[in-house]
Design a protein around this motif. Sequence first.
Motif, short mmCIF file in Angstrom:
data_model
loop_
_atom_site.label_atom_id
_atom_site.label_comp_id
_atom_site.label_asym_id
_atom_site.label_seq_id
_atom_site.Cartn_x
_atom_site.Cartn_y
_atom_site.Cartn_z
N ASN A 1 0.91 -1.08 0.03
CA ASN A 1 -0.03 -0.17 0.01
C ASN A 1 0.72 1.39 0.10
O ASN A 1 0.61 2.17 -0.46
CB ASN A 1 -0.92 -0.07 1.14
N ILE A 2 1.79 1.25 0.86
CA ILE A 2 2.72 2.17 0.58
C ILE A 2 3.44 2.59 -0.51
O ILE A 2 3.64 3.55 -1.24
CB ILE A 2 3.95 2.27 1.62
N LEU A 3 3.73 1.34 -1.37
CA LEU A 3 4.38 1.59 -2.63
C LEU A 3 3.35 2.09 -3.70
O LEU A 3 3.60 3.11 -4.56
CB LEU A 3 4.99 0.35 -3.24
N THR A 4 1.90 1.59 -3.47
CA THR A 4 1.11 2.11 -4.45
C THR A 4 0.79 3.69 -4.17
O THR A 4 0.50 4.40 -5.00
CB THR A 4 -0.29 1.41 -4.08
N ALA A 5 0.71 4.16 -2.88
CA ALA A 5 0.52 5.51 -2.49
C ALA A 5 1.66 6.43 -3.05
O ALA A 5 1.49 7.49 -3.41
CB ALA A 5 0.53 5.69 -0.99
N THR A 6 2.94 5.85 -3.23
CA THR A 6 4.00 6.68 -3.69
C THR A 6 3.68 6.73 -5.24
O THR A 6 4.20 7.78 -5.89
CB THR A 6 5.46 6.00 -3.44
N TYR B 1 9.97 3.90 -12.51
CA TYR B 1 9.74 3.61 -11.02
C TYR B 1 8.23 3.30 -10.75
O TYR B 1 8.09 2.39 -10.19
CB TYR B 1 9.95 4.83 -10.28
N ALA B 2 7.40 4.10 -11.44
CA ALA B 2 5.88 3.65 -11.24
C ALA B 2 5.61 2.20 -11.86
O ALA B 2 5.06 1.44 -11.23
CB ALA B 2 5.13 4.67 -11.61
N GLY B 3 6.21 1.99 -12.96
CA GLY B 3 5.77 0.85 -13.45
C GLY B 3 6.79 -0.44 -12.79
O GLY B 3 6.07 -1.46 -12.56
N VAL B 4 7.63 -0.27 -12.25
CA VAL B 4 8.59 -1.27 -11.30
C VAL B 4 7.74 -1.69 -10.18
O VAL B 4 7.48 -2.80 -9.78
CB VAL B 4 9.96 -1.00 -11.50
N THR B 5 7.54 -0.40 -9.48
CA THR B 5 6.65 -0.70 -8.17
C THR B 5 5.21 -1.21 -8.41
O THR B 5 4.85 -1.89 -7.50
CB THR B 5 6.69 0.75 -7.34
N ILE C 1 6.07 -4.88 -8.46
CA ILE C 1 6.51 -5.24 -7.08
C ILE C 1 5.47 -5.49 -5.99
O ILE C 1 5.36 -6.28 -5.37
CB ILE C 1 7.73 -4.33 -6.49
N ASP C 2 4.64 -4.10 -5.92
CA ASP C 2 3.71 -4.26 -4.89
C ASP C 2 2.69 -5.42 -4.95
O ASP C 2 2.13 -5.87 -3.96
CB ASP C 2 2.93 -2.84 -4.75
#
Length: 262
Positions: free
Chosen positions: A48-53, A79-83, A86-87
């Motif tokens: 959720n933290i990664l999604t929020a970023t 960065y958005a694509g990788v996260t 990952i999330d």
Amino acid sequence: MGNGKPPTKLPLLKSLETTKEKSKELRTKVKESLSSLTPRENIYTLPNILTATRLIAAPVVGYLVLHEQHVWALGLFAYAGVTDLIDGWIARKWKLQTVVGTVIDPMADKTLMTVLTITLAMNGALPVYLATLILGRDVSLALAAIYYRYASLPAPKTFTRYWDFSLPSAEVHPTTLSKLNTLLQLLLIGSTLAVPVITADSHHLGILGHGDVDAAMTAFQYLVAATTVWSGMSYAFLKKVVVILGTNEELKRKQGRRGRAV
């Protein structure tokens, strides 16, 4: 004859104090019981933290695009694509899925795509006609979802019943073409961000010239435009895209006779 003294009130006061204490204890026990019946979900998980970023990154990327900070914009997009990958993997691997995650994850993706589509069109990097098609398709699908929900809602069609999702409704299944179109849109946005970075120095082009890159991007834009229109039309005409839920056979027969106009 009495002694003229008023009757004592001490027993009554003690009784009232005892009643208040017992009432307070009862309220405390009720609150504890309700808390145990409705436990709160832990939303402060790594996915959720990664999604929020990613959600926060969307307007930042838009700002960078408008100010032609191509390297930073491309880096933040990567960065958005990788996260995004990952999330989801972390949530499935360690069973960290949450209800809020199912809401903000697609919200972050759609926000990023919408912001980039608008800002790239404003910068002239993306044709206005293509940006209009992409955004128009998304708006049309949102309006269609509202329509299908209302049309499939059993009478009486009230505001309260409309938002009561325990009632039978319509279920929308994305088509294979729609998924392909989403992928192509993502690749086009990424490529459009990358072109200014790649073409900044001519030696990065290798055997390709600026004209070759422009021709390739134009062809790619036509492809995305075609799949965007085609995928949007598929929601309007393919019967299996929308499935009427519940036991209202009359609605299902009506859908069969009139296609999507349920």
